[in-house]
Design a protein around this motif. Structure first.
Motif, PDB file in Angstrom:
ATOM      1  N   ASN A  98     -36.671  41.959  84.926  1.00 41.47           N
ATOM      2  CA  ASN A  98     -35.909  40.559  84.299  1.00 41.47           C
ATOM      3  C   ASN A  98     -36.625  39.317  85.815  1.00 41.47           C
ATOM      4  OD1 ASN A  98     -33.587  40.149  82.379  1.00 41.47           O
ATOM      5  ND2 ASN A  98     -33.383  42.399  83.406  1.00 41.47           N
ATOM      6  N   ALA A  99     -36.049  39.465  86.603  1.00 43.14           N
ATOM      7  CA  ALA A  99     -36.749  38.859  87.382  1.00 43.14           C
ATOM      8  C   ALA A  99     -38.732  38.094  87.154  1.00 43.14           C
ATOM      9  CB  ALA A  99     -37.078  38.783  88.805  1.00 43.14           C
ATOM     10  N   ALA A 129     -39.437  38.491  95.155  1.00 42.16           N
ATOM     11  CA  ALA A 129     -38.700  37.149  97.257  1.00 42.16           C
ATOM     12  C   ALA A 129     -37.253  36.337  95.923  1.00 42.16           C
ATOM     13  CB  ALA A 129     -40.018  35.702  97.237  1.00 42.16           C
ATOM     14  N   ALA A 130     -37.795  36.310  94.512  1.00 41.80           N
ATOM     15  CA  ALA A 130     -36.239  36.169  94.171  1.00 41.80           C
ATOM     16  C   ALA A 130     -35.216  36.572  94.587  1.00 41.80           C
ATOM     17  CB  ALA A 130     -36.362  35.563  93.315  1.00 41.80           C
ATOM     18  N   LEU A 131     -35.336  38.572  94.272  1.00 42.66           N
ATOM     19  CA  LEU A 131     -34.576  39.692  94.420  1.00 42.66           C
ATOM     20  C   LEU A 131     -34.013  39.532  96.007  1.00 42.66           C
ATOM     21  CD1 LEU A 131     -36.117  41.879  91.778  1.00 42.66           C
ATOM     22  CD2 LEU A 131     -34.491  40.717  91.495  1.00 42.66           C
ATOM     23  N   GLN A 132     -35.525  39.899  96.529  1.00 42.94           N
ATOM     24  CA  GLN A 132     -34.236  39.651  97.801  1.00 42.94           C
ATOM     25  C   GLN A 132     -33.452  37.928  98.701  1.00 42.94           C
ATOM     26  OE1 GLN A 132     -37.931  39.324 100.781  1.00 42.94           O
ATOM     27  NE2 GLN A 132     -37.305  40.567 102.525  1.00 42.94           N
ATOM     28  N   THR A 137     -32.322  43.683  96.718  1.00 43.92           N
ATOM     29  CA  THR A 137     -34.007  44.589  96.228  1.00 43.92           C
ATOM     30  C   THR A 137     -34.667  46.162  96.462  1.00 43.92           C
ATOM     31  OG1 THR A 137     -35.102  42.583  97.944  1.00 43.92           O
ATOM     32  CG2 THR A 137     -36.263  45.545  98.052  1.00 43.92           C
ATOM     33  N   GLU A 138     -33.306  46.107  96.674  1.00 40.74           N
ATOM     34  CA  GLU A 138     -32.736  47.684  96.364  1.00 40.74           C
ATOM     35  C   GLU A 138     -32.597  48.286  94.728  1.00 40.74           C
ATOM     36  OE1 GLU A 138     -29.648  49.518  98.948  1.00 40.74           O
ATOM     37  OE2 GLU A 138     -31.442  48.782 100.883  1.00 40.74           O
ATOM     38  N   GLN A 139     -31.890  47.451  94.084  1.00 39.73           N
ATOM     39  CA  GLN A 139     -31.963  47.438  92.628  1.00 39.73           C
ATOM     40  C   GLN A 139     -32.981  46.903  91.903  1.00 39.73           C
ATOM     41  OE1 GLN A 139     -29.790  45.894  95.206  1.00 39.73           O
ATOM     42  NE2 GLN A 139     -28.270  47.543  94.594  1.00 39.73           N
ATOM     43  N   ALA A 140     -34.691  46.558  92.490  1.00 43.71           N
ATOM     44  CA  ALA A 140     -35.187  46.389  91.503  1.00 43.71           C
ATOM     45  C   ALA A 140     -35.800  47.659  90.588  1.00 43.71           C
ATOM     46  CB  ALA A 140     -36.401  46.073  92.583  1.00 43.71           C
ATOM     47  N   GLU A 141     -35.807  48.792  90.328  1.00 42.77           N
ATOM     48  CA  GLU A 141     -35.897  49.579  89.106  1.00 42.77           C
ATOM     49  C   GLU A 141     -34.998  49.864  88.855  1.00 42.77           C
ATOM     50  OE1 GLU A 141     -39.283  49.671  89.004  1.00 42.77           O
ATOM     51  OE2 GLU A 141     -39.648  48.583  90.224  1.00 42.77           O
ATOM     52  N   THR A 142     -33.629  49.232  89.003  1.00 44.43           N
ATOM     53  CA  THR A 142     -32.423  49.926  88.236  1.00 44.43           C
ATOM     54  C   THR A 142     -32.059  49.109  87.185  1.00 44.43           C
ATOM     55  OG1 THR A 142     -30.793  50.297  90.440  1.00 44.43           O
ATOM     56  CG2 THR A 142     -29.823  49.911  88.272  1.00 44.43           C
ATOM     57  N   VAL A 143     -31.935  49.938  85.628  1.00 48.14           N
ATOM     58  CA  VAL A 143     -32.289  48.856  84.168  1.00 48.14           C
ATOM     59  C   VAL A 143     -30.569  48.544  84.633  1.00 48.14           C
ATOM     60  CG1 VAL A 143     -31.244  49.518  81.821  1.00 48.14           C
ATOM     61  CG2 VAL A 143     -32.677  51.501  82.959  1.00 48.14           C
ATOM     62  N   THR A 144     -30.954  46.732  84.120  1.00 51.69           N
ATOM     63  CA  THR A 144     -28.879  46.241  84.065  1.00 51.69           C
ATOM     64  C   THR A 144     -28.463  46.218  83.466  1.00 51.69           C
ATOM     65  OG1 THR A 144     -31.449  44.227  84.420  1.00 51.69           O
ATOM     66  CG2 THR A 144     -29.190  43.887  83.687  1.00 51.69           C
ATOM     67  N   ALA A 145     -28.269  47.135  82.187  1.00 49.22           N
ATOM     68  CA  ALA A 145     -27.322  47.638  81.908  1.00 49.22           C
ATOM     69  C   ALA A 145     -26.419  48.635  82.942  1.00 49.22           C
ATOM     70  CB  ALA A 145     -27.148  48.364  80.698  1.00 49.22           C
ATOM     71  N   THR A 146     -27.154  48.916  83.538  1.00 55.62           N
ATOM     72  CA  THR A 146     -26.196  50.161  84.842  1.00 55.62           C
ATOM     73  C   THR A 146     -25.478  49.116  85.853  1.00 55.62           C
ATOM     74  OG1 THR A 146     -27.736  50.412  86.095  1.00 55.62           O
ATOM     75  CG2 THR A 146     -27.511  51.573  83.820  1.00 55.62           C
ATOM     76  N   LEU A 147     -25.809  47.935  86.183  1.00 53.58           N
ATOM     77  CA  LEU A 147     -25.358  47.181  87.066  1.00 53.58           C
ATOM     78  C   LEU A 147     -23.703  46.657  86.615  1.00 53.58           C
ATOM     79  CD1 LEU A 147     -28.279  44.084  87.686  1.00 53.58           C
ATOM     80  CD2 LEU A 147     -28.475  46.123  89.104  1.00 53.58           C
ATOM     81  N   SER A 148     -23.064  46.625  88.613  1.00 58.21           N
ATOM     82  CA  SER A 148     -21.603  45.543  87.825  1.00 58.21           C
ATOM     83  C   SER A 148     -22.146  44.392  87.536  1.00 58.21           C
ATOM     84  CB  SER A 148     -21.531  45.468  89.387  1.00 58.21           C
ATOM     85  OG  SER A 148     -22.119  45.032  90.239  1.00 58.21           O
ATOM     86  N   HIS A 149     -20.909  43.888  87.532  1.00 53.50           N
ATOM     87  CA  HIS A 149     -20.566  42.523  86.932  1.00 53.50           C
ATOM     88  C   HIS A 149     -21.076  41.764  87.787  1.00 53.50           C
ATOM     89  CE1 HIS A 149     -19.262  38.632  84.670  1.00 53.50           C
ATOM     90  NE2 HIS A 149     -18.958  38.982  85.361  1.00 53.50           N
ATOM     91  N   ALA A 160     -32.695  32.243  87.923  1.00 54.61           N
ATOM     92  CA  ALA A 160     -33.260  30.758  87.787  1.00 54.61           C
ATOM     93  C   ALA A 160     -33.857  30.654  89.173  1.00 54.61           C
ATOM     94  CB  ALA A 160     -31.734  30.022  87.914  1.00 54.61           C
ATOM     95  N   LEU A 161     -33.868  31.318  90.491  1.00 49.35           N
ATOM     96  CA  LEU A 161     -34.763  30.985  91.508  1.00 49.35           C
ATOM     97  C   LEU A 161     -36.487  31.138  91.210  1.00 49.35           C
ATOM     98  CD1 LEU A 161     -32.733  32.775  94.567  1.00 49.35           C
ATOM     99  CD2 LEU A 161     -33.362  30.654  94.737  1.00 49.35           C
TER     100      LEU A 161
END
Length: 248
Positions: A98-99, A129-132, A137-149, A160-161
């Protein structure tokens, strides 16, 4: 010079005046909150700022350039970074992907995730850099659908960054967050203002009054008051029309 300036923005839908001569500005280094009751015209105004909707009258200026006639991608390339009330993320892709999509869009290329794009060192550096910056950063390889809200909200800010924005347009970033998530997002936004000013549309009044340098109040499509948080709290018209209070 204002980073964003609206001059007399007007939008009608038949007999309904959704934006009634709205003028406001966003200055460097500040958070300017836009508040108002449901149906006040906030969403219509946001769409006109972002380029999704053309005003019937008035002008939108971005960093001194008249962008009224430009569409959403063109405004994004000029530095308007936006987050949404309802998530616009690619849920099937990873956080990093996504980033990367955001970084590639900022470059002006066709949005895709072909392998050469994912291997592009420049794009990866921007995305990582935006994820950091937002703590993902630790969630970089996580599928977005599994993230918390709350993590999805953080990812929207990261995307956006990647635009290296001149300003952020944030539509209810606290929506759906609990107390802990709201506190984390408040801290994140408070730090972002030094990178780019924020026009914040938000219903959480505690967050608004904690963050905003200035507040504009929109009622029935028109700005009825604009000032510091203390000035807005003390304004009788605002207290009656929006905050639900009457003078004793």
């Amino acid at each position: 010079m204002s980073v964003l300036a609206l001059e007399g923005i007007t939008k009608r839908f038949g007999a309904l005046v959704a934006s009634d001569g709205v003028s406001l500005e966003l200055r460097p280094g500040e958070i300017h909150a836009l508040i108002g009751p449901n149906g006040a015209g906030k969403s219509t105004l946001i769409a006109q700022i972002a380029g999704a909707l053309r005003p019937d009258a008035g002008r939108v200026w971005l960093a001194g350039e008249d962008v009224t006639a430009l569409d959403t991608p063109a405004r994004a390339r000029r530095g308007l970074g936006r987050t949404f009330q309802i998530s616009a993320l690619a849920m099937e892709h990873t956080v990093l992907e996504n980033a990367l999509l955001g970084a590639q869009g900022a470059r002006g290329g066709r949005l895709s995730l072909w392998r050469p794009v994912a291997r592009d060192a420049g794009l990866r550096a921007v995305a990582e850099a935006a994820l950091q910056r937002v703590g993902l950063t630790e969630q970089a390889e996580t599928v977005t659908a599994t993230l918390s809200h709350g993590q999805r909200r953080q990812l929207e800010v990261a995307v956006a960054l990647t635009l290296s924005p001149k300003l952020f347009l944030m539509d209810e970033p606290m929506a759906g967050l609990g107390l802990e998530g709201t506190a984390a997002m408040t801290e994140l936004l408070d730090g972002l203002r030094v990178e780019a000013p924020i026009l914040l549309v938000e219903h959480d009044m505690d967050a608004v009054f904690a963050l905003a340098d200035r507040i504009s109040v929109l009622v029935a499509g028109a700005v009825i008051a604009s000032g510091t948080p203390d000035e807005i709290r003390a304004d009788p018209a605002v207290r009656l029309a929006y905050l639900g209070e009457e003078d004793p």
